[in-house]
Design a protein around this motif. Structure first.
Motif, mmCIF file in Angstrom:
data_model
loop_
_atom_site.group_PDB
_atom_site.id
_atom_site.type_symbol
_atom_site.label_atom_id
_atom_site.label_comp_id
_atom_site.label_asym_id
_atom_site.label_seq_id
_atom_site.Cartn_x
_atom_site.Cartn_y
_atom_site.Cartn_z
ATOM 1 N N ALA A 120 -40.249 -43.352 102.798
ATOM 2 C CA ALA A 120 -41.196 -42.910 101.769
ATOM 3 C C ALA A 120 -42.063 -41.765 102.277
ATOM 4 C CB ALA A 120 -42.072 -44.075 101.319
ATOM 5 N N SER A 121 -42.485 -41.826 103.530
ATOM 6 C CA SER A 121 -43.296 -40.743 104.092
ATOM 7 C C SER A 121 -42.497 -39.448 104.154
ATOM 8 C CB SER A 121 -43.793 -41.114 105.486
ATOM 9 O OG SER A 121 -44.673 -42.218 105.403
ATOM 10 N N LEU A 122 -41.243 -39.533 104.553
ATOM 11 C CA LEU A 122 -40.407 -38.336 104.604
ATOM 12 C C LEU A 122 -40.176 -37.747 103.213
ATOM 13 C CD1 LEU A 122 -37.793 -39.354 107.317
ATOM 14 C CD2 LEU A 122 -39.688 -37.736 107.539
ATOM 15 N N LEU A 123 -39.950 -38.603 102.220
ATOM 16 C CA LEU A 123 -39.797 -38.118 100.849
ATOM 17 C C LEU A 123 -41.063 -37.424 100.371
ATOM 18 C CD1 LEU A 123 -37.969 -41.101 99.089
ATOM 19 C CD2 LEU A 123 -37.044 -38.837 99.549
ATOM 20 N N THR A 124 -42.213 -38.023 100.638
ATOM 21 C CA THR A 124 -43.484 -37.447 100.206
ATOM 22 C C THR A 124 -43.751 -36.128 100.914
ATOM 23 O OG1 THR A 124 -44.327 -39.676 99.806
ATOM 24 C CG2 THR A 124 -45.945 -37.914 99.955
ATOM 25 N N VAL A 125 -43.466 -36.061 102.210
ATOM 26 C CA VAL A 125 -43.672 -34.821 102.962
ATOM 27 C C VAL A 125 -42.775 -33.712 102.431
ATOM 28 C CG1 VAL A 125 -43.268 -33.765 105.226
ATOM 29 C CG2 VAL A 125 -44.581 -35.857 105.055
ATOM 30 N N MET A 126 -41.532 -34.025 102.095
ATOM 31 C CA MET A 126 -40.633 -32.999 101.562
ATOM 32 C C MET A 126 -41.165 -32.434 100.250
ATOM 33 S SD MET A 126 -36.739 -34.214 102.540
ATOM 34 C CE MET A 126 -36.640 -35.313 101.158
ATOM 35 N N VAL A 127 -41.667 -33.301 99.378
ATOM 36 C CA VAL A 127 -42.192 -32.835 98.096
ATOM 37 C C VAL A 127 -43.468 -32.026 98.315
ATOM 38 C CG1 VAL A 127 -43.234 -33.616 95.933
ATOM 39 C CG2 VAL A 127 -41.133 -34.661 96.744
ATOM 40 N N LEU A 128 -44.384 -32.556 99.128
ATOM 41 C CA LEU A 128 -45.662 -31.882 99.313
ATOM 42 C C LEU A 128 -45.536 -30.568 100.071
ATOM 43 C CD1 LEU A 128 -48.128 -34.827 99.993
ATOM 44 C CD2 LEU A 128 -47.807 -33.524 97.895
ATOM 45 N N THR A 129 -44.628 -30.479 101.042
ATOM 46 C CA THR A 129 -44.492 -29.217 101.772
ATOM 47 C C THR A 129 -43.933 -28.115 100.895
ATOM 48 O OG1 THR A 129 -42.365 -29.935 102.666
ATOM 49 C CG2 THR A 129 -44.298 -30.190 104.077
ATOM 50 N N SER A 130 -43.053 -28.458 99.983
ATOM 51 C CA SER A 130 -42.548 -27.417 99.087
ATOM 52 C C SER A 130 -43.645 -26.925 98.150
ATOM 53 C CB SER A 130 -41.345 -27.917 98.292
ATOM 54 O OG SER A 130 -41.724 -28.953 97.421
#
Length: 193
Positions: free
Chosen positions: A127-137
């Motif tokens: 979940a953290s990796l998914l959130t980081v991918m969305v937020l970094t974009s």
């Protein structure tokens, strides 16, 4: 006519099939479907709570009245909101992973606790990796538009704020990992009850 199963033969085959199914269920140590389901729920709740926090924050902030005490309060409120978001989203994701996992047959109780904890931790990580991918974009495009706007002493202030933000984000992520692991054990206990 000798091929017809009698009641005792059918019962014997049914119990053999049940023991094979129990052995197959107990062989898989990791239930990736449960982990991805919990991670998806945690990432969605995290995004929802972040949007709510941003809306509440923007509604209480005035760009014309920026003094150091209001920025301190805003920073403290943001830290508390991020901590709550991590606690709630990670806890819910871990609980889902614990409840949705398969039952492990003939596995020692200590091993079940360890596997539930691992499911919660893996749920938090995905979940953290998914959130980081969305937020970094999203943040990458926002920061690309703001390139060259900050100059002088504001650069040092931005650097300090980024450092404090990173430290507090570390603490909130650590809280989230613990909450996900603990709630996965709780969900697994309810699953096996």
């Amino acid at each position: 006519m000798s091929d017809i199963n009698t009641g005792s033969k059918a019962l014997g085959m049914h119990s053999a099939a049940a023991s094979v199914n129990d052995a197959q269920v107990g062989d898989k140590a990791v239930s990736w479907a449960a982990i991805f389901a919990g991670a998806t729920g945690a990432a969605a709740l995290s995004l929802l709570l972040l949007i709510l926090g941003a809306g509440l924050g923007f509604s209480t902030v005035s760009p014309w009245a920026m003094d150091s005490s209001s920025t301190t309060r805003i920073g403290f409120a943001a830290i508390m909101w991020l901590s709550f978001t991590q606690l709630a989203a990670s806890g819910m994701g871990g609980y889902l992973a614990g409840r949705l996992r398969t039952r492990w047959a003939a596995v020692h109780t200590d091993e079940v606790y360890f596997r539930d904890t691992a499911h919660g931790f893996l749920t938090w990580a995905v979940a953290s990796l998914l959130t980081v991918m969305v937020l970094t974009s999203v943040l990458g495009s926002v920061l690309g538009m703001a390139d060259g706007v900050i100059e002088g002493s504001a650069t040092d202030d931005a650097r300090k704020a980024s450092a404090y933000g990173a430290l507090w984000m570390f603490v909130t992520l650590l809280v989230g990992a613990f909450a996900a692991s603990l709630m996965a054990v709780f969900g697994g206990r309810q699953r096996d009850a």
